[in-house]
Design a protein around this motif. Structure first.
Motif, mmCIF file in Angstrom:
data_model
loop_
_atom_site.group_PDB
_atom_site.id
_atom_site.type_symbol
_atom_site.label_atom_id
_atom_site.label_comp_id
_atom_site.label_asym_id
_atom_site.label_seq_id
_atom_site.Cartn_x
_atom_site.Cartn_y
_atom_site.Cartn_z
ATOM 1 N N UNK A 1 -5.851 15.797 6.596
ATOM 2 C CA UNK A 1 -4.397 15.552 5.993
ATOM 3 C C UNK A 1 -4.321 14.069 5.342
ATOM 4 N N UNK A 2 -5.307 13.368 5.549
ATOM 5 C CA UNK A 2 -5.443 11.933 5.042
ATOM 6 C C UNK A 2 -5.911 12.190 3.636
ATOM 7 N N UNK B 1 0.862 -1.212 -0.168
ATOM 8 C CA UNK B 1 0.179 0.116 -0.016
ATOM 9 C C UNK B 1 1.033 1.375 -0.065
ATOM 10 N N UNK B 2 0.510 2.151 -0.817
ATOM 11 C CA UNK B 2 1.232 3.435 -0.876
ATOM 12 C C UNK B 2 0.088 4.709 -0.844
ATOM 13 N N UNK B 3 0.674 5.850 -0.396
ATOM 14 C CA UNK B 3 -0.221 7.011 -0.468
ATOM 15 C C UNK B 3 0.618 8.115 -1.399
ATOM 16 N N UNK C 1 5.404 8.779 -4.331
ATOM 17 C CA UNK C 1 4.558 7.738 -3.619
ATOM 18 C C UNK C 1 5.314 7.594 -2.174
ATOM 19 N N UNK C 2 4.481 7.563 -1.070
ATOM 20 C CA UNK C 2 5.002 7.229 0.200
ATOM 21 C C UNK C 2 4.459 5.546 0.696
ATOM 22 N N UNK D 1 6.086 -0.504 8.627
ATOM 23 C CA UNK D 1 6.942 0.662 9.004
ATOM 24 C C UNK D 1 6.911 2.047 8.462
ATOM 25 N N UNK D 2 5.831 1.953 7.421
ATOM 26 C CA UNK D 2 5.507 3.289 6.744
ATOM 27 C C UNK D 2 4.196 3.946 7.048
ATOM 28 N N UNK D 3 3.607 3.304 8.003
ATOM 29 C CA UNK D 3 2.132 3.761 8.514
ATOM 30 C C UNK D 3 2.318 4.938 9.351
ATOM 31 N N UNK D 4 1.853 6.192 9.003
ATOM 32 C CA UNK D 4 1.918 7.288 9.521
ATOM 33 C C UNK D 4 1.439 7.446 11.112
ATOM 34 N N UNK D 5 0.561 6.889 11.332
ATOM 35 C CA UNK D 5 0.157 6.874 12.956
ATOM 36 C C UNK D 5 -0.722 5.600 13.306
ATOM 37 N N UNK D 6 -1.339 5.735 14.508
ATOM 38 C CA UNK D 6 -1.988 4.394 14.858
ATOM 39 C C UNK D 6 -3.393 4.367 14.188
#
Lengths: 114, 113
Positions: free
Chosen positions: B85-86, B34-36, B43-44, B58-63
């Motif tokens: 911001x999502x 999955x990317x954002x 791509x993030x 490791x790339x998930x920005x928050x819980x």
């Protein structure tokens, strides 16, 4: 560690003229390198890949790229631009036999003028 | 042949709501990413699944972000208590293994009002 730098955020060419999109990479290991294209509102599509075979790689739609280890570069070229080539292009590096997470460049927007 | 399928293609929701995004990878592809992609950005990386191994989160920005992959096939990315911001395009990709080309879906465009 690995990284990839796309040297131009935008490239503008006239239809029928050559295209050069520049990509430099950094990798502690033998890299696998890819170029992808993204048209508006679409996902990414593979153009070509380098995986330690021939250094000159030919892809779809007339694109090709040359792997230059001494320069740590993997520039994308096309002899003659077409209007349909206008899109976003991403250079990607991953570590052969190692890390599973590819590293993406920030992208280069190719603009083609008639 | 069938490619990577993502649904919905567009999602508009109010701030604070939860959303679920779905990805159906190519059959037989063991790896799923999955990317954002925010407007005009690259791509993030968010999360990676490989077979039955524990996912790389490791790339998930928050819980508020979580993902699961059921039966080694379909994956769902969940964002709880959405924030403005999502807002972004969420892309899913799959491949047959390490360092193989990724096949991408067309993404889900998420807009948070």
């Amino acid at each position: 560690a690995q990284s990839v730098t796309q040297l131009d955020s935008h490239v503008s060419v006239s239809e029928g003229t050559p295209v050069l999109l520049r990509c430099n990479y950094s990798s502690s290991y033998s890299p696998s390198l890819f170029w992808y294209v993204q048209h508006p509102n679409k996902g990414l599509q593979l153009l070509l890949k380098y995986t330690s075979a021939a250094t000159l790689v030919k892809g779809i739609n007339g694109f090709e790229a040359e792997f230059k280890k001494s320069e740590t570069s993997f520039h994308l070229t096309k002899p003659s631009a077409h209007m349909s080539d206008a899109a976003e292009y991403f250079c990607v590096v991953s570590r052969t036999g190692g890390s599973y997470i590819p590293t993406f460049g920030r992208g280069t927007s190719l603009i083609v003028h008639p | 042949g069938a490619g990577v399928s993502q649904s919905p293609s567009n999602k508009v929701t109010e701030k604070g709501k939860d959303v679920e995004l779905r990805c159906d990878p190519i059959s037989g592809h063991t790896a799923l990413y999955w990317y954002r992609q925010s407007l005009g950005q690259g791509l993030e990386f968010l999360i990676y699944f490989q077979g039955n191994s524990a996912p790389d989160k490791s790339g998930l920005p928050s819980d508020r972000f979580s993902a699961e992959r059921t039966g080694g096939s379909v994956s769902t990315l969940t964002i709880q208590r959405t924030q403005q911001e999502d807002s972004a395009v969420y892309l899913c990709a799959s491949n047959v293994g390490v360092n193989q080309p990724q096949h991408f879906g067309d993404g889900t465009r998420l807009s948070i009002l």
